[in-house]
Design a protein around this motif. Structure first.
Motif, PDB file in Angstrom:
ATOM      1  N   ASN A   9       0.828  -1.211   0.000  1.00 25.11           N
ATOM      2  CA  ASN A   9       0.000   0.000   0.000  1.00 25.11           C
ATOM      3  C   ASN A   9       0.859   1.257   0.000  1.00 25.11           C
ATOM      4  O   ASN A   9       0.547   2.228  -0.706  1.00 25.11           O
ATOM      5  N   VAL A  10       1.925   1.249   0.777  1.00 24.67           N
ATOM      6  CA  VAL A  10       2.842   2.400   0.781  1.00 24.67           C
ATOM      7  C   VAL A  10       3.470   2.575  -0.597  1.00 24.67           C
ATOM      8  O   VAL A  10       3.559   3.697  -1.118  1.00 24.67           O
ATOM      9  N   LEU A  11       3.899   1.473  -1.213  1.00 27.49           N
ATOM     10  CA  LEU A  11       4.526   1.553  -2.538  1.00 27.49           C
ATOM     11  C   LEU A  11       3.550   2.075  -3.585  1.00 27.49           C
ATOM     12  O   LEU A  11       3.931   2.845  -4.472  1.00 27.49           O
ATOM     13  N   VAL A  49       0.363  -3.978 -12.090  1.00 26.21           N
ATOM     14  CA  VAL A  49       0.548  -4.948 -11.014  1.00 26.21           C
ATOM     15  C   VAL A  49      -0.310  -6.194 -11.234  1.00 26.21           C
ATOM     16  O   VAL A  49       0.155  -7.328 -11.063  1.00 26.21           O
ATOM     17  N   THR A  50      -1.582  -6.009 -11.602  1.00 31.89           N
ATOM     18  CA  THR A  50      -2.448  -7.167 -11.802  1.00 31.89           C
ATOM     19  C   THR A  50      -1.935  -8.046 -12.936  1.00 31.89           C
ATOM     20  O   THR A  50      -2.003  -9.285 -12.858  1.00 31.89           O
ATOM     21  N   TRP A  92       8.102  -1.838 -14.800  1.00 31.21           N
ATOM     22  CA  TRP A  92       7.659  -3.231 -14.707  1.00 31.21           C
ATOM     23  C   TRP A  92       8.320  -3.933 -13.520  1.00 31.21           C
ATOM     24  O   TRP A  92       7.715  -4.803 -12.889  1.00 31.21           O
ATOM     25  N   THR A  93       9.568  -3.557 -13.212  1.00 29.09           N
ATOM     26  CA  THR A  93      10.242  -4.147 -12.055  1.00 29.09           C
ATOM     27  C   THR A  93       9.533  -3.767 -10.763  1.00 29.09           C
ATOM     28  O   THR A  93       9.282  -4.616  -9.899  1.00 29.09           O
ATOM     29  N   ILE A 137       5.679  -4.931  -6.231  1.00 30.68           N
ATOM     30  CA  ILE A 137       4.396  -4.651  -5.577  1.00 30.68           C
ATOM     31  C   ILE A 137       3.473  -5.862  -5.693  1.00 30.68           C
ATOM     32  O   ILE A 137       2.820  -6.269  -4.728  1.00 30.68           O
ATOM     33  N   GLY A 138       3.430  -6.444  -6.892  1.00 33.59           N
ATOM     34  CA  GLY A 138       2.583  -7.618  -7.111  1.00 33.59           C
ATOM     35  C   GLY A 138       2.986  -8.791  -6.244  1.00 33.59           C
ATOM     36  O   GLY A 138       2.130  -9.540  -5.754  1.00 33.59           O
ATOM     37  N   ALA A 139       4.294  -8.971  -6.044  1.00 30.82           N
ATOM     38  CA  ALA A 139       4.773 -10.071  -5.209  1.00 30.82           C
ATOM     39  C   ALA A 139       4.298  -9.905  -3.769  1.00 30.82           C
ATOM     40  O   ALA A 139       3.832 -10.861  -3.129  1.00 30.82           O
ATOM     41  N   PHE A 140       4.412  -8.674  -3.241  1.00 33.89           N
ATOM     42  CA  PHE A 140       3.920  -8.409  -1.887  1.00 33.89           C
ATOM     43  C   PHE A 140       2.407  -8.612  -1.815  1.00 33.89           C
ATOM     44  O   PHE A 140       1.880  -9.181  -0.854  1.00 33.89           O
ATOM     45  N   MET A 141       1.688  -8.117  -2.821  1.00 28.32           N
ATOM     46  CA  MET A 141       0.235  -8.226  -2.840  1.00 28.32           C
ATOM     47  C   MET A 141      -0.202  -9.684  -2.864  1.00 28.32           C
ATOM     48  O   MET A 141      -1.040 -10.116  -2.070  1.00 28.32           O
TER      49      MET A 141
END
Length: 284
Positions: free
Chosen positions: A20-22, A36-37, A211-212, A217-221
């Motif tokens: 969320n912070v990112l 991210v999705t 993209w990186t 972010i996607g990994a954390f999500m």
């Protein structure tokens, strides 16, 4: 099993607060979520297709698939609402409102529609939740983020309730993979429809983040959400949900300390703490 579920929920809280912070500091939350999705679905597919083959090709119960579809629609709405809230307000105000209103709304549904009754401690939890949400709402300069933040809480309460049923009808990781795959299709489609109806201009969406960054972010999500799904398969929602919301205080502190959101900082932090205690009391 409960101890394992609590550990998973605590880890999920750390992951959830971090992404969320990112997203908040990315500059364009909606554009961020679009990337991210997609990256999350691609990474999950690369990981889980071999796992699916090696584990004997487990199948998804049709009922679980239907609930997963419903949850994905609710979560796509959640991404829209959260993006709107972050564009309008500070994370130290938006996050406690969004996360605190979800359990409060669940309690209200139980009281009004299901005829449930609360203990004295749970009533105290409701009072603290209301006080906490009111405090962080008042702390905002204009309050423009309050409505989308509250609606974000509605979406959270809705998809959490759906997932609580759906994840127990199938393998949690398979449910999670389908969820992210559906969201990767639904968010771009909803953006296209919104642009066709004149609500947004696709050209106005920035290209940030990279993209990186989107993959991180996607990994954390994904990791956080998967841990919550797994925890829900091991312990009741009343235990998992409050533990997960430990991030409320952590994110509020981060917003005040690191992002410079110091306007009414004492009110924000007090509201975040009251929100967390209220959530914990509701689980008693």
């Amino acid at each position: 099993m409960t101890a394992i579920a609590v550990a998973m929920a605590l880890t999920a809280a750390a992951f959830h607060g971090t992404w969320n912070v990112l997203v908040k500091v990315s500059g364009d939350p909606l554009s961020t979520f679009r990337r991210v999705t997609l990256t999350t679905a691609l990474v999950a597919t690369v990981v889980f297709v071999p796992a699916w083959l090696m584990l004997g090709r487990p199948m998804l119960d049709p009922r679980a698939a239907g609930l997963c579809l419903l949850s994905s629609i609710l979560e796509t709405a959640y991404l829209w609402l959260l993006s709107s809230a972050y564009q309008r307000g500070e994370i130290s105000s938006v996050y406690p409102i969004a996360r605190g209103s979800a359990p409060l709304l669940s309690v209200l549904v139980g009281l009004v529609l299901l005829g449930e009754r609360l203990t004295s401690l749970q009533l105290a939890g409701v009072v603290l939740l209301l006080a906490g949400i009111l405090a962080v709402t008042v702390s905002q300069a204009t309050g423009r983020a309050t409505l989308p933040a509250l609606l974000t809480g509605v979406a959270i309460a809705a998809y959490t309730s759906v997932d609580r049923v759906g994840v127990r009808l199938t393998t949690p990781w398979l449910y999670g993979w389908l969820l992210f795959a559906l969201m990767a299709m639904e968010l771009p489609l909803s953006l296209w429809l919104a642009s066709r109806m004149g609500w947004i201009r696709m050209a106005a969406l920035s290209a940030s983040p990279t993209w990186t960054q989107s993959t991180i972010i996607g990994a954390f999500m994904w990791a956080g959400y998967f841990l919550v799904l797994w925890a829900l398969s091991l312990a009741p929602l009343a235990i998992v949900a409050p533990v997960r919301e430990m991030a409320v205080v952590a994110v509020a502190v981060w917003g005040v300390w690191r992002l410079g959101e110091r306007r009414h900082s004492g009110t924000k932090l007090s509201g975040a703490v009251a929100t967390l205690i209220g959530i914990a009391l509701l689980a008693t």
